[in-house]
Design a protein around this motif. Sequence first.
Motif, PDB file in Angstrom:
ATOM      1  N   UNK A 106       0.833  -1.213   0.000  1.00  0.00           N
ATOM      2  CA  UNK A 106       0.000   0.000   0.000  1.00  0.00           C
ATOM      3  C   UNK A 106       0.868   1.264   0.000  1.00  0.00           C
ATOM      4  N   UNK A 107       2.177   1.065  -0.207  1.00  0.00           N
ATOM      5  CA  UNK A 107       3.152   2.168  -0.278  1.00  0.00           C
ATOM      6  C   UNK A 107       3.069   3.084   0.941  1.00  0.00           C
ATOM      7  N   UNK A 108       3.053   2.454   2.104  1.00  0.00           N
ATOM      8  CA  UNK A 108       3.005   3.197   3.363  1.00  0.00           C
ATOM      9  C   UNK A 108       4.332   3.038   4.098  1.00  0.00           C
ATOM     10  N   UNK A 109       4.758   4.084   4.781  1.00  0.00           N
ATOM     11  CA  UNK A 109       6.007   4.023   5.527  1.00  0.00           C
ATOM     12  C   UNK A 109       5.883   4.797   6.824  1.00  0.00           C
ATOM     13  N   UNK A 110       6.778   4.469   7.758  1.00  0.00           N
ATOM     14  CA  UNK A 110       6.894   5.269   8.973  1.00  0.00           C
ATOM     15  C   UNK A 110       8.363   5.601   9.190  1.00  0.00           C
ATOM     16  N   UNK A 111       8.791   5.763  10.430  1.00  0.00           N
ATOM     17  CA  UNK A 111      10.115   6.333  10.680  1.00  0.00           C
ATOM     18  C   UNK A 111      11.288   5.403  10.374  1.00  0.00           C
ATOM     19  N   UNK A 112      11.054   4.086  10.400  1.00  0.00           N
ATOM     20  CA  UNK A 112      12.140   3.132  10.179  1.00  0.00           C
ATOM     21  C   UNK A 112      11.728   2.074   9.164  1.00  0.00           C
ATOM     22  N   UNK A 113      12.668   1.524   8.432  1.00  0.00           N
ATOM     23  CA  UNK A 113      12.327   0.443   7.501  1.00  0.00           C
ATOM     24  C   UNK A 113      11.860  -0.789   8.267  1.00  0.00           C
ATOM     25  N   UNK A 160      21.547   1.730  16.508  1.00  0.00           N
ATOM     26  CA  UNK A 160      20.466   2.563  15.972  1.00  0.00           C
ATOM     27  C   UNK A 160      19.211   1.739  15.689  1.00  0.00           C
ATOM     28  N   UNK A 161      19.411   0.497  15.258  1.00  0.00           N
ATOM     29  CA  UNK A 161      18.273  -0.348  14.869  1.00  0.00           C
ATOM     30  C   UNK A 161      17.530  -0.920  16.066  1.00  0.00           C
ATOM     31  N   UNK A 162      18.251  -1.203  17.151  1.00  0.00           N
ATOM     32  CA  UNK A 162      17.629  -1.848  18.310  1.00  0.00           C
ATOM     33  C   UNK A 162      16.452  -1.033  18.841  1.00  0.00           C
ATOM     34  N   UNK A 163      15.313  -1.694  18.977  1.00  0.00           N
ATOM     35  CA  UNK A 163      14.111  -1.031  19.469  1.00  0.00           C
ATOM     36  C   UNK A 163      13.316  -0.333  18.384  1.00  0.00           C
ATOM     37  N   UNK A 191      19.729 -11.246  21.425  1.00  0.00           N
ATOM     38  CA  UNK A 191      18.629 -10.758  22.250  1.00  0.00           C
ATOM     39  C   UNK A 191      18.088  -9.394  21.883  1.00  0.00           C
ATOM     40  N   UNK A 192      18.543  -8.820  20.767  1.00  0.00           N
ATOM     41  CA  UNK A 192      18.151  -7.453  20.433  1.00  0.00           C
ATOM     42  C   UNK A 192      17.043  -7.351  19.394  1.00  0.00           C
ATOM     43  N   UNK A 193      16.766  -8.458  18.688  1.00  0.00           N
ATOM     44  CA  UNK A 193      15.789  -8.405  17.605  1.00  0.00           C
ATOM     45  C   UNK A 193      14.899  -9.643  17.635  1.00  0.00           C
ATOM     46  N   UNK A 194      13.664  -9.477  17.171  1.00  0.00           N
ATOM     47  CA  UNK A 194      12.734 -10.599  17.135  1.00  0.00           C
ATOM     48  C   UNK A 194      13.120 -11.617  16.072  1.00  0.00           C
ATOM     49  N   UNK A 195      13.684 -11.128  14.980  1.00  0.00           N
ATOM     50  CA  UNK A 195      14.027 -12.038  13.894  1.00  0.00           C
ATOM     51  C   UNK A 195      15.380 -11.660  13.307  1.00  0.00           C
ATOM     52  N   UNK A 196      16.387 -12.420  13.681  1.00  0.00           N
ATOM     53  CA  UNK A 196      17.731 -12.241  13.140  1.00  0.00           C
ATOM     54  C   UNK A 196      17.993 -13.379  12.163  1.00  0.00           C
ATOM     55  N   UNK A 197      18.336 -13.025  10.951  1.00  0.00           N
ATOM     56  CA  UNK A 197      18.507 -14.014   9.891  1.00  0.00           C
ATOM     57  C   UNK A 197      19.902 -13.898   9.294  1.00  0.00           C
TER      58      UNK A 197
END
Length: 386
Positions: A106-113, A160-163, A191-197
Motif C-alpha cells: 500500500x506504499x506506506x512508511x513510517x520512521x524506520x524500515x 540505531x536499529x535496536x528497538x 537478544x536485540x531483535x525478534x528475527x535475526x537471519x
Amino acid sequence: MKIEKKPYDKNKSFVNFRSIKRDENYSDSIRKVKIILYDKNKIKSLNNREKIIVKYLKKDLIENKKTDRPKFQLTPNITKEITLLENKDILRYLLHRYRYDIYPLIQKMDDYPPYLQIEPTSFCNFRCVFCFQSNKDFSKRSNGYMGHMKLNTFKRIIDQAEGNVEFISLASRGEPLICRDIEKMLLYTRGKFLNLKINTNASILNERKAHAILQSEVKTLVFSADAADKKLYSKLRVNGKLEKVIANVQLFKKIKDKHYPNAKIITRVSGVKVSKEQKFDDMQKFWGELVDQVAFVDYCPWENVYSSEINTLKKPCSELWRRMYVWWDGKTNPCEVDFKSELTPGDIFKNNISGLWKSMMYQRIRKKHLSKNRKSIEPCSRCYSI
C-alpha cells in the motif's frame, strides 16, 4: 547459462516452499494470536499507528472481514515463526510483520524500515551464475566494491536499529561467514531483535562459526543451495563443492542437536530457481533430513542490471517501502540490484537509519515509481523487481 528475464515480485519470492517438520499448528497459532489481539491491557499501551494495525489484524485473521487493503495471512513460515516466540513477543512480532508484508503493498512508511539488511562483507568465494559476483565490474578489487565491515561500524548500525527495527538480515552481496568479525557481530546482536537471519553458502561453515550462530540466537539460518546433484550444483554455484556444503550442514545439525537441543532456530535450504533441471521434489528428498524447510525463490536478474535493456515495467518496486540495505562501508541503498550504489541516499556516518529512510533521495525515487516513471531512474529503468 542463459536465464529468462521476467518481472520479479518481491511480495511472492517463494516459487516453492515446504516445511519438512509438521510441528507448525495453524489452529494453535490462531488461538494465541486471538488471545493477544483481544487483550485490552496490551492494546491499551500501543500508539495510534499500532492500534490501527491491530484493527486490521483482527479483521484479517479473526473476523475474516473484507477491508480496503491487502489481507494479512498466516503463511506456513509465519506460523512457524510464531511457534518459536514467547507469548510476550507475539504482539510485537505481528505489528512488525504486518509492516513488512502489507506496507510495501500500500506504499506506506513510517520512521524506520520494516527490514534492515546488513552486509558484513561484499567478498564471496563463489561466482554463482545469477549473482553480482559473476560480474567482474563488481568483484574486481580495484573497482572499490570489495571490503569487510568494521566491527565498530556494525555496532553503530545495530545500536540505531535496536528497538526500532525487528527484522535484521546479515547478508547481501557477499558471503557473510567470510567476514573476519562475523562471530563478534553475531554475538553483539544477541537478544536485540525478534528475527535475526543469516544467509550462507555453508562452504566455510565450521564448528566455531556454528556455535557462534547458535549462541547469538539467530532465528533463521538459510543455506543457499540450488540443486540436489553435484553436476547441476557446480554449474549454478561456480567454485562450490556440494559434498563440502553437505558435510558442513550435517555438522551444524549435529552441533545443534547435541549442544543446543532447545534452540529456537529455523533452518532452511533455499535455492534460486533458474532452470527446468532444478526439481523441487529432488530438493526435498535430498535436504529434508537436514533442515526444517526447503524452498526455491524466484530468479531476479541481479548479475548486471546496468547492461540490461530498458524495459516497460511501470509497477512500483515494493522494496522501496520494505527494506534498506547497508553495505560493508556504511553506505546505504534502497536496492541490492543496484550493487554499484547509484541510488544511495547516503551513509550511516553522516546520517542515521531513520533519516536515510526518510531522505529526499529515497522520497524522490518513491515518487518516480508511484508516478509510473521508473524509466527516468537508473538502474530502475532496467530492473525487473516489483
